[in-house]
Design a protein around this motif. Structure first.
Motif, PDB file in Angstrom:
ATOM      1  N   PRO A   1      -6.096  -2.841 -10.893  1.00  0.00           N
ATOM      2  CA  PRO A   1      -5.696  -2.162 -11.917  1.00  0.00           C
ATOM      3  C   PRO A   1      -5.431  -0.439 -12.433  1.00  0.00           C
TER       4      PRO A   1
ATOM      5  N   TRP B   1      -4.024   1.255  -2.179  1.00  0.00           N
ATOM      6  CA  TRP B   1      -3.677  -0.666  -2.520  1.00  0.00           C
ATOM      7  C   TRP B   1      -3.408  -0.962  -3.475  1.00  0.00           C
TER       8      TRP B   1
ATOM      9  N   ILE C   1       0.695  -1.173  -0.034  1.00  0.00           N
ATOM     10  CA  ILE C   1       0.029   0.016   0.268  1.00  0.00           C
ATOM     11  C   ILE C   1       1.059   1.086  -0.202  1.00  0.00           C
TER      12      ILE C   1
ATOM     13  N   PRO D   1      -6.840 -12.106  -0.238  1.00  0.00           N
ATOM     14  CA  PRO D   1      -6.941 -11.118  -1.454  1.00  0.00           C
ATOM     15  C   PRO D   1      -7.619  -9.893  -0.981  1.00  0.00           C
ATOM     16  N   GLU D   2      -9.197  -9.829  -0.571  1.00  0.00           N
ATOM     17  CA  GLU D   2      -9.509  -9.070  -0.174  1.00  0.00           C
ATOM     18  C   GLU D   2     -10.432  -9.033   1.139  1.00  0.00           C
ATOM     19  N   TYR D   3      -9.448  -8.346   1.218  1.00  0.00           N
ATOM     20  CA  TYR D   3      -9.740  -8.029   3.260  1.00  0.00           C
ATOM     21  C   TYR D   3      -8.943  -7.116   4.313  1.00  0.00           C
ATOM     22  N   HIS D   4      -9.829  -7.467   5.394  1.00  0.00           N
ATOM     23  CA  HIS D   4      -8.663  -6.142   6.220  1.00  0.00           C
ATOM     24  C   HIS D   4      -7.337  -6.639   5.872  1.00  0.00           C
ATOM     25  N   LEU D   5      -7.213  -5.675   7.004  1.00  0.00           N
ATOM     26  CA  LEU D   5      -4.980  -5.118   7.083  1.00  0.00           C
ATOM     27  C   LEU D   5      -4.572  -5.767   8.500  1.00  0.00           C
ATOM     28  N   ASP D   6      -4.239  -6.701   8.777  1.00  0.00           N
ATOM     29  CA  ASP D   6      -3.942  -7.152  10.674  1.00  0.00           C
ATOM     30  C   ASP D   6      -2.796  -6.114  10.504  1.00  0.00           C
TER      31      ASP D   6
ATOM     32  N   TYR E   1      -3.774  -7.016  -8.620  1.00  0.00           N
ATOM     33  CA  TYR E   1      -3.322  -5.648  -8.803  1.00  0.00           C
ATOM     34  C   TYR E   1      -3.980  -4.612  -8.778  1.00  0.00           C
TER      35      TYR E   1
END
Lengths: 113, 119
Positions: free
Chosen positions: B62, B48, B38, B102-107, B60
Motif C-alpha cells: 500500500p 517488499w 523487493i 502472494p503471501e509466502y516466503h521467497l525461494d 502491491y
C-alpha cells in the motif's frame, strides 16, 4: 502492517560459538487453521541477494547446514547458529508472510569476534 | 533450478518512471509461483514492493501502490516493474524474487540491480 523487530542490530561471536538472533512481530503470525507460523529467515552476504534459510519458522531450506535452526511461535522467534563458521558472516533478516504487505525485520549483522 | 535476472536502466531522472524486467529461466512462469519485486536502499533493509501471478493478479505494498505497476509476459517468460514519479528516495538495489503464494516466503532471488535516481 505487521512490524517485525530484530535484536540485536549486530553481534560478534567467536568461531565455533553459538549465535542467537531474535525476531518479534507486532502481532501473531501463527495461522491457527494449519498451526503454521508464517515466518522466514534469510542470510545476506555482501554483494549477494538474500538467501532463504528457514521457513514456517523452523523448516530448514534444502542445502542449509544443520547448524542453522529456527524456533518460536506466535510473536517471538529465534534463529540460532549453533557453531559459528567464518562463512556465516552476513546480515540475517526475518520476514513475516502472514499478511500483506510482506515485511522484514531491520537485519542483524553477524561478525567474528 | 529457477533463475531470475533483472535488467533495465541503472539511472533514472527524478519524476520519471523506473522500469525493470526480470527474465525467468529454468521454470515456466505459467506453471505457477508468484513473481515479485523487493528493494533495498543502499546500506538499509528490505522492502517488499509487490507480486504478480501468471494470470495477471497483482498484490502491491500500500505504501507504493499509487506508483507501482507489475506486469507479466508469459510468452517471454518475464515480468516487469514500473515505478512512476521517482525521487531520490527510490534509489535502491531492486531484486526480483519468487514464492509459492502472494503471501509466502521467497525461494528464489535475482542478483539485484542498482537503480539510482539522479538528474
Amino acid at each position: 502492517d505487521i512490524v517485525v523487530t530484530q535484536s540485536p542490530d549486530s553481534l560478534a561471536v567467536s568461531l565455533g560459538e553459538r549465535a542467537t538472533i531474535n525476531c518479534k512481530s507486532s502481532q501473531s503470525v501463527l495461522y491457527n487453521s494449519n498451526n503454521k507460523n508464517y515466518l522466514a529467515w534469510y542470510q545476506q552476504k555482501p554483494g549477494q541477494p538474500p538467501k532463504l534459510l528457514i521457513y514456517w519458522a523452523s523448516i530448514r531450506e534444502s542445502g542449509v547446514p544443520d547448524r542453522f535452526s529456527g524456533s518460536g511461535s506466535g510473536t517471538d522467534f529465534t534463529l540460532t547458529i549453533s557453531s559459528l563458521q567464518a562463512e556465516d558472516v552476513a546480515v540475517y533478516y526475518c520476514q513475516q508472510y502472514y499478511s500483506s504487505p510482506l515485511t522484514f525485520g531491520g537485519g542483524t549483522k553477524v561478525e567474528i569476534k | 533450478q529457477v533463475q531470475l535476472q533483472e535488467s533495465g536502466p541503472g539511472l533514472v531522472k527524478p519524476s520519471e518512471t523506473l522500469s525493470l524486467t526480470c527474465a525467468v529461466s529454468g521454470y515456466s512462469i505459467s506453471s505457477g509461483y508468484y513473481w515479485g519485486w523487493i528493494r533495498q536502499p543502499p546500506g538499509k533493509g528490505l522492502e517488499w514492493i509487490g507480486s504478480i501471478y501468471h494470470s495477471g493478479s497483482t498484490y502491491y505494498n500500500p505504501s507504493l501502490k499509487s506508483r507501482v505497476t507489475i506486469s507479466v509476459d508469459t510468452s517471454k517468460n518475464e515480468f516487469s516493474l514500473n515505478l512512476s514519479s521517482v525521487t531520490a528516495s527510490d534509489t535502491a538495489l531492486y531484486y526480483c524474487a519468487s514464492g509459492r503464494g502472494p503471501e509466502y516466503h521467497l525461494d528464489y532471488w535475482g542478483q539485484g540491480m542498482l537503480v539510482t535516481v539522479s538528474p
